[in-house]
Design a protein around this motif. Structure first.
Motif, PDB file in Angstrom:
ATOM      1  N   ILE A 155     -30.027  46.324  89.566  1.00  0.00           N
ATOM      2  CA  ILE A 155     -31.148  45.388  89.653  1.00  0.00           C
ATOM      3  C   ILE A 155     -32.457  46.143  89.876  1.00  0.00           C
ATOM      4  CG2 ILE A 155     -32.150  43.491  90.992  1.00  0.00           C
ATOM      5  CD1 ILE A 155     -29.301  42.555  91.586  1.00  0.00           C
ATOM      6  N   THR A 156     -33.467  45.822  89.076  1.00  0.00           N
ATOM      7  CA  THR A 156     -34.817  46.341  89.257  1.00  0.00           C
ATOM      8  C   THR A 156     -35.800  45.175  89.177  1.00  0.00           C
ATOM      9  OG1 THR A 156     -35.041  46.747  86.879  1.00  0.00           O
ATOM     10  CG2 THR A 156     -34.283  48.586  88.237  1.00  0.00           C
ATOM     11  N   PRO A 157     -36.902  45.229  89.904  1.00  0.00           N
ATOM     12  CA  PRO A 157     -37.867  44.123  89.869  1.00  0.00           C
ATOM     13  C   PRO A 157     -38.513  43.951  88.500  1.00  0.00           C
ATOM     14  CG  PRO A 157     -38.207  45.493  91.814  1.00  0.00           C
ATOM     15  CD  PRO A 157     -37.269  46.239  90.909  1.00  0.00           C
ATOM     16  N   ASP A 158     -38.789  42.709  88.156  1.00  0.00           N
ATOM     17  CA  ASP A 158     -39.585  42.371  86.979  1.00  0.00           C
ATOM     18  C   ASP A 158     -41.017  42.145  87.468  1.00  0.00           C
ATOM     19  OD1 ASP A 158     -37.603  42.126  84.713  1.00  0.00           O
ATOM     20  OD2 ASP A 158     -36.691  40.730  86.127  1.00  0.00           O
ATOM     21  N   TYR A 159     -41.831  43.215  87.424  1.00  0.00           N
ATOM     22  CA  TYR A 159     -43.201  43.128  87.923  1.00  0.00           C
ATOM     23  C   TYR A 159     -44.100  42.417  86.907  1.00  0.00           C
ATOM     24  CZ  TYR A 159     -41.961  46.481  91.585  1.00  0.00           C
ATOM     25  OH  TYR A 159     -41.399  47.108  92.667  1.00  0.00           O
ATOM     26  N   GLY A 160     -45.201  41.872  87.426  1.00  0.00           N
ATOM     27  CA  GLY A 160     -46.171  41.211  86.568  1.00  0.00           C
ATOM     28  C   GLY A 160     -45.740  39.842  86.101  1.00  0.00           C
ATOM     29  N   ILE A 161     -44.860  39.190  86.878  1.00  0.00           N
ATOM     30  CA  ILE A 161     -44.425  37.830  86.541  1.00  0.00           C
ATOM     31  C   ILE A 161     -44.486  36.992  87.813  1.00  0.00           C
ATOM     32  CG2 ILE A 161     -42.541  36.372  85.689  1.00  0.00           C
ATOM     33  CD1 ILE A 161     -41.505  38.735  84.110  1.00  0.00           C
ATOM     34  N   GLU A 162     -45.181  35.851  87.745  1.00  0.00           N
ATOM     35  CA  GLU A 162     -45.288  34.994  88.913  1.00  0.00           C
ATOM     36  C   GLU A 162     -44.597  33.656  88.686  1.00  0.00           C
ATOM     37  OE1 GLU A 162     -49.297  34.020  89.915  1.00  0.00           O
ATOM     38  OE2 GLU A 162     -49.797  33.218  87.943  1.00  0.00           O
ATOM     39  N   PHE A 163     -44.153  33.082  89.785  1.00  0.00           N
ATOM     40  CA  PHE A 163     -43.539  31.763  89.766  1.00  0.00           C
ATOM     41  C   PHE A 163     -44.623  30.697  89.664  1.00  0.00           C
ATOM     42  CE2 PHE A 163     -42.440  27.938  92.134  1.00  0.00           C
ATOM     43  CZ  PHE A 163     -41.190  27.598  91.626  1.00  0.00           C
ATOM     44  N   VAL A 164     -44.386  29.675  88.829  1.00  0.00           N
ATOM     45  CA  VAL A 164     -45.340  28.574  88.667  1.00  0.00           C
ATOM     46  C   VAL A 164     -44.784  27.285  89.251  1.00  0.00           C
ATOM     47  CG1 VAL A 164     -46.674  27.183  87.028  1.00  0.00           C
ATOM     48  CG2 VAL A 164     -46.353  29.635  86.613  1.00  0.00           C
ATOM     49  N   ASP A 165     -43.597  26.884  88.804  1.00  0.00           N
ATOM     50  CA  ASP A 165     -43.024  25.619  89.264  1.00  0.00           C
ATOM     51  C   ASP A 165     -41.548  25.588  88.884  1.00  0.00           C
ATOM     52  OD1 ASP A 165     -42.880  23.170  90.458  1.00  0.00           O
ATOM     53  OD2 ASP A 165     -44.043  22.091  88.938  1.00  0.00           O
ATOM     54  N   LEU A 166     -40.835  24.584  89.420  1.00  0.00           N
ATOM     55  CA  LEU A 166     -39.435  24.401  89.037  1.00  0.00           C
ATOM     56  C   LEU A 166     -39.052  22.934  89.088  1.00  0.00           C
ATOM     57  CD1 LEU A 166     -37.594  23.731  91.784  1.00  0.00           C
ATOM     58  CD2 LEU A 166     -37.805  26.175  92.142  1.00  0.00           C
ATOM     59  N   GLN A 167     -37.990  22.617  88.388  1.00  0.00           N
ATOM     60  CA  GLN A 167     -37.383  21.294  88.404  1.00  0.00           C
ATOM     61  C   GLN A 167     -35.878  21.482  88.513  1.00  0.00           C
ATOM     62  OE1 GLN A 167     -38.991  18.318  88.408  1.00  0.00           O
ATOM     63  NE2 GLN A 167     -40.987  19.366  88.321  1.00  0.00           N
ATOM     64  N   VAL A 168     -35.251  20.747  89.441  1.00  0.00           N
ATOM     65  CA  VAL A 168     -33.801  20.833  89.607  1.00  0.00           C
ATOM     66  C   VAL A 168     -33.163  19.617  88.950  1.00  0.00           C
ATOM     67  CG1 VAL A 168     -31.877  21.008  91.232  1.00  0.00           C
ATOM     68  CG2 VAL A 168     -34.087  22.060  91.791  1.00  0.00           C
ATOM     69  N   GLU A 169     -32.340  19.867  87.952  1.00  0.00           N
ATOM     70  CA  GLU A 169     -31.630  18.793  87.274  1.00  0.00           C
ATOM     71  C   GLU A 169     -30.318  18.493  88.001  1.00  0.00           C
ATOM     72  OE1 GLU A 169     -30.987  20.271  83.373  1.00  0.00           O
ATOM     73  OE2 GLU A 169     -33.071  20.051  82.732  1.00  0.00           O
ATOM     74  N   ASP A 170     -29.808  17.318  87.802  1.00  0.00           N
ATOM     75  CA  ASP A 170     -28.492  16.962  88.330  1.00  0.00           C
ATOM     76  C   ASP A 170     -27.450  17.752  87.542  1.00  0.00           C
ATOM     77  OD1 ASP A 170     -26.093  15.885  89.108  1.00  0.00           O
ATOM     78  OD2 ASP A 170     -26.719  13.791  88.863  1.00  0.00           O
ATOM     79  N   ARG A 172     -45.073  32.812  84.798  1.00  0.00           N
ATOM     80  CA  ARG A 172     -46.266  33.227  84.057  1.00  0.00           C
ATOM     81  C   ARG A 172     -46.438  34.737  84.177  1.00  0.00           C
ATOM     82  NH1 ARG A 172     -50.114  30.825  86.979  1.00  0.00           N
ATOM     83  NH2 ARG A 172     -50.012  28.870  85.795  1.00  0.00           N
ATOM     84  N   HIS A 173     -46.733  35.382  83.058  1.00  0.00           N
ATOM     85  CA  HIS A 173     -47.022  36.816  83.075  1.00  0.00           C
ATOM     86  C   HIS A 173     -48.420  37.035  83.663  1.00  0.00           C
ATOM     87  CE1 HIS A 173     -43.590  38.359  80.677  1.00  0.00           C
ATOM     88  NE2 HIS A 173     -43.575  37.120  80.207  1.00  0.00           N
ATOM     89  N   THR A 174     -48.539  38.025  84.544  1.00  0.00           N
ATOM     90  CA  THR A 174     -49.822  38.279  85.217  1.00  0.00           C
ATOM     91  C   THR A 174     -50.455  39.604  84.832  1.00  0.00           C
ATOM     92  OG1 THR A 174     -48.691  39.295  87.111  1.00  0.00           O
ATOM     93  CG2 THR A 174     -49.105  36.913  87.214  1.00  0.00           C
ATOM     94  N   SER A 175     -49.787  40.382  84.002  1.00  0.00           N
ATOM     95  CA  SER A 175     -50.361  41.662  83.597  1.00  0.00           C
ATOM     96  C   SER A 175     -49.836  42.052  82.221  1.00  0.00           C
ATOM     97  CB  SER A 175     -50.009  42.755  84.625  1.00  0.00           C
ATOM     98  OG  SER A 175     -48.614  42.923  84.710  1.00  0.00           O
ATOM     99  N   GLY A 176     -50.469  43.046  81.645  1.00  0.00           N
ATOM    100  CA  GLY A 176     -50.029  43.532  80.347  1.00  0.00           C
ATOM    101  C   GLY A 176     -50.507  42.674  79.196  1.00  0.00           C
ATOM    102  N   GLU A 177     -49.952  42.918  78.023  1.00  0.00           N
ATOM    103  CA  GLU A 177     -50.375  42.219  76.816  1.00  0.00           C
ATOM    104  C   GLU A 177     -50.080  40.725  76.870  1.00  0.00           C
ATOM    105  OE1 GLU A 177     -48.486  44.125  73.560  1.00  0.00           O
ATOM    106  OE2 GLU A 177     -49.641  46.000  73.743  1.00  0.00           O
ATOM    107  N   ARG A 178     -49.079  40.326  77.656  1.00  0.00           N
ATOM    108  CA  ARG A 178     -48.693  38.912  77.711  1.00  0.00           C
ATOM    109  C   ARG A 178     -49.331  38.176  78.879  1.00  0.00           C
ATOM    110  NH1 ARG A 178     -42.255  38.821  77.055  1.00  0.00           N
ATOM    111  NH2 ARG A 178     -42.714  36.586  76.854  1.00  0.00           N
ATOM    112  N   SER A 179     -50.310  38.776  79.533  1.00  0.00           N
ATOM    113  CA  SER A 179     -50.944  38.163  80.697  1.00  0.00           C
ATOM    114  C   SER A 179     -51.418  36.751  80.388  1.00  0.00           C
ATOM    115  CB  SER A 179     -52.124  39.022  81.152  1.00  0.00           C
ATOM    116  OG  SER A 179     -52.733  38.458  82.300  1.00  0.00           O
ATOM    117  N   GLY A 180     -51.050  35.808  81.247  1.00  0.00           N
ATOM    118  CA  GLY A 180     -51.416  34.401  81.073  1.00  0.00           C
ATOM    119  C   GLY A 180     -50.369  33.589  80.338  1.00  0.00           C
TER     120      GLY A 180
END
Length: 637
Positions: A158-173, A189-197
């Motif tokens: 396991i290694t961290p996935d940097y440059g990614i932030e949590f936005v929201d979640l929904q729990v289904e039944d 949401r990506h927070t850095s690099g070419e995919r930022s935003g």
């Protein structure tokens, strides 16, 4: 260290072979994961490290920062945490690196010249021998680095996935979800690099929010923080400085006519941290005090230190904060008042569910125990070893611990800010520090009866191993090589349970056909009875000790018997070569008898310890049925 059981190893034995999801682990965050950890703080990183020992669990950890933490705000490492580091294999390294707290100096106004401070006491940090491990100061970033290394070298890779932030979640039944095993839809949401935003949605089986005091995961499940703000501000700074203050390399509680300082030397020989009292803050001035500059904090520190002073050469980090004590009503997304409610899918840990002052040095330490407590449970549930009911125990156990911490911290931080003349006597703060030493050391946690903690029945057989509290190690002699070791230090953070069999006074025998020896009879039951956890829950192809590691400790010294005298169940065949493992048979030491040290009955006892090092129960050597029933409540067939 155990290796070579799969064949000869010539490289670093700490690097385990990749397995499961650790093989060809994708660089990109996948669309589907079993466990998604949000945040690479102490709770998140220890959770990732533990789950890396469950390679059949797809685990990812995301972090909004573009890279590793460089300057950590937490630094105090209690003895319980160092004990935990031992299980993760890096206690020795961090002990060498850290600053060791051996005593604490107390400074108060000089009665003859109240404008000046004098030393009034210097009690030892651990006068009663609470732990064999030291109390350390180490930069939080280094602790996270060690957990990251462990996670990378473990089978799960396991290694961290940097440059990614949590936005929201929904729990289904899960009953109606398109993917019942992964019913949580998570927007990131990506927070850095070419995919930022760029935003995307992934599916998870479980989500663990370790994203700090402003946790978005907490908000997404509708949990709120409750508590109070003390309206007392402190400036904190890590600095490199010269000084004539004689205790600059000693932890100090400094009380003067001009305010208070909690002084903490840092690792490396030069760096130190000061928490500087900035006084009471009116409710409408909170924003203003947070803008206090470091020069003003330094000036206040020099005023408090009179007649001494500090000449600051470099400020590494500084901040201003107000003491707050807040707690969420639960640490997961289920309804604790309704036993029929769905089992939890989303959890919060660390500052996401409890905040307090930094004075007691507990934030990072308690957060790590949150993550440790939860991660092995997730590993057992996702791999089908236990039912998901096990996950209800996380919030029930850890919220009580957090509440006790906040109650302690309120008292300690209040005392730190109270002028000496307003205390019951001039030595009151020092006396409080000494008499409460076990709490800040991390050893007052005590879990109550549950599916993984038995009743106190049998406690009289091992009074030094209180049920619900952490397993306090003691020394034994390993029989096969006559090597003295700490028994508790041999348990690794590999997700396994431990069963310690403390023998009665009879000599060891591997003849399990006779009923005279209780240990031999227990060994026969463990190895062959359908109700034994080693038989009932063992999967095809598993080693005998894959789920539960057995150890036996005899009352005799190692010269009085050979390891071959112990029953075969304590010498399991392991690895692909099925080699006999000999290092779990122990004898007592002549000058350090574990039976005496831990109050173990000479009639013997069985002590069960869960993967996070807490005692789950104490059983008699002949209580086979009760032992089997306990594990039947823990594991799924």
């Amino acid at each position: 260290m155990h290796f070579h059981h799969h064949g000869y190893v010539s490289a670093d034995p700490r690097i385990q072979a990749a397995e499961g999801y650790g093989i060809d682990r994708p660089d990109e965050l996948p669309d589907e994961v079993d466990v998604l950890i949000v945040g690479t703080g102490p709770a998140g990183m220890i959770a990732a490290a533990q789950l890396s020992q469950f390679p059949d669990v797809s685990t990812r950890i995301i972090e909004r920062r573009p890279g590793r933490l460089e300057i950590g705000q937490a630094d105090g490492i209690q003895a319980r945490s160092v004990e935990t580091f031992q299980a993760f294999g890096f206690a020795e390294e961090i002990i060498r690196e850290g600053y060791h707290i051996t005593e604490m100096a107390f400074w108060n106004p000089d009665q003859e010249n109240p404008e000046h401070i004098i030393r009034t006491g210097r009690p030892k940090d651990d006068e009663t021998g609470i732990s064999e491990f030291p109390h350390l100061i180490v930069n939080q970033a280094r602790v996270l680095d060690y957990f990251a290394q462990f996670a990378l070298q473990s089978p799960g890779r396991i290694t961290p996935d940097y440059g990614i932030e949590f936005v929201d979640l929904q729990v289904e039944d899960p009953a109606t979800a398109a993917d019942p095993k992964h019913p949580v839809q998570v927007t990131v949401r990506h927070t850095s690099g070419e995919r930022s935003g760029e935003e995307r949605t992934i599916r998870a089986g479980y989500v663990v929010g370790c994203d700090g005091a402003r946790s978005q995961v907490r908000k997404s499940i509708g949990r709120s923080m409750f508590g109070d703000q003390a309206n007392h501000a402190w400036g904190v700074m890590d600095v490199l400085a010269n000084t004539d203050f004689p205790d600059i390399r000693t932890k100090c509680a400094i009380a003067s006519k001009h305010g208070n300082i909690l002084h903490i030397p840092r690792e490396g020989g030069h760096l130190f941290r000061m928490y500087v009292d900035l006084g009471e803050v009116p409710a409408d001035a909170s924003r203003t005090v947070r803008q206090t500059g470091v020069e003003e904090i330094i000036a206040k520190a020099n005023e408090i230190l009179t007649p001494y002073s500090i000449d600051v050469r470099d400020v590494c980090w500084h901040s201003v904060y107000e003491v707050g004590h807040r707690l969420t009503n639960a640490f997961d997304d289920t309804d604790e008042d309704d036993p029929n409610s769905p089992t939890p899918r989303v959890f919060i840990a660390g500052d996401a569910c409890h905040t307090h002052s930094a004075k007691a040095g507990q934030g990072m330490n308690v957060s790590m125990q949150d993550g440790f407590n939860l991660a092995w449970k997730l590993g057992q549930v996702v791999t089908g070893r236990s039912t998901d009911e096990l996950l209800r125990t996380y919030s029930l156990e850890r919220r009580v611990t957090a509440k006790n911490l906040i109650d302690f911290d309120k008292e300690w931080s209040t005392l730190m800010a109270t002028p000496q003349e307003e205390l019951p006597d001039k030595a009151y703060l020092e006396q409080f520090y000494v008499k409460t030493a076990e709490f800040p050391a991390g050893f007052m946690t005590e879990y109550t009866e549950s599916m993984i903690t038995a009743s106190a029945a049998g406690q009289e057989l091992a009074t030094g191993f209180p049920v619900g509290k952490r397993f306090k190690s003691a020394q034994v002699n390993r029989v096969c090589d006559a090597f003295p070791v700490h028994l508790g230090h041999q348990a690794k953070a590999d997700g396994r349970w431990r069963v310690y069999v403390f023998a009665d006074s009879q000599r060891p025998t591997n003849d399990t056909s006779g009923a005279e020896s209780k240990v031999a009879a227990l060994a026969d039951w463990l190895e062959s009875d359908p109700q034994s956890p080693l038989v009932r829950f063992r999967r095809p192809g598993d080693d005998l000790d894959a789920l539960i590691e057995l150890s036996v400790i005899y009352q005799q010294e190692h010269t009085e018997f050979a390891f071959t005298d112990a029953p075969q169940v304590f010498r399991p065949l392991v690895g692909k070569l099925q080699l006999e493992y000999l290092e779990k048979i122990y004898a007592t030491l002549p000058d350090d008898d574990i039976f005496e040290a831990r109050g173990i009955s000479r009639e013997g006892a069985v002590v069960v310890v869960r993967p996070d090092q807490y005692v789950s129960g104490v059983f008699g050597l002949d209580e086979h049925e009760r032992l089997g029933e306990f594990f039947a409540g823990v594991f799924a067939p």
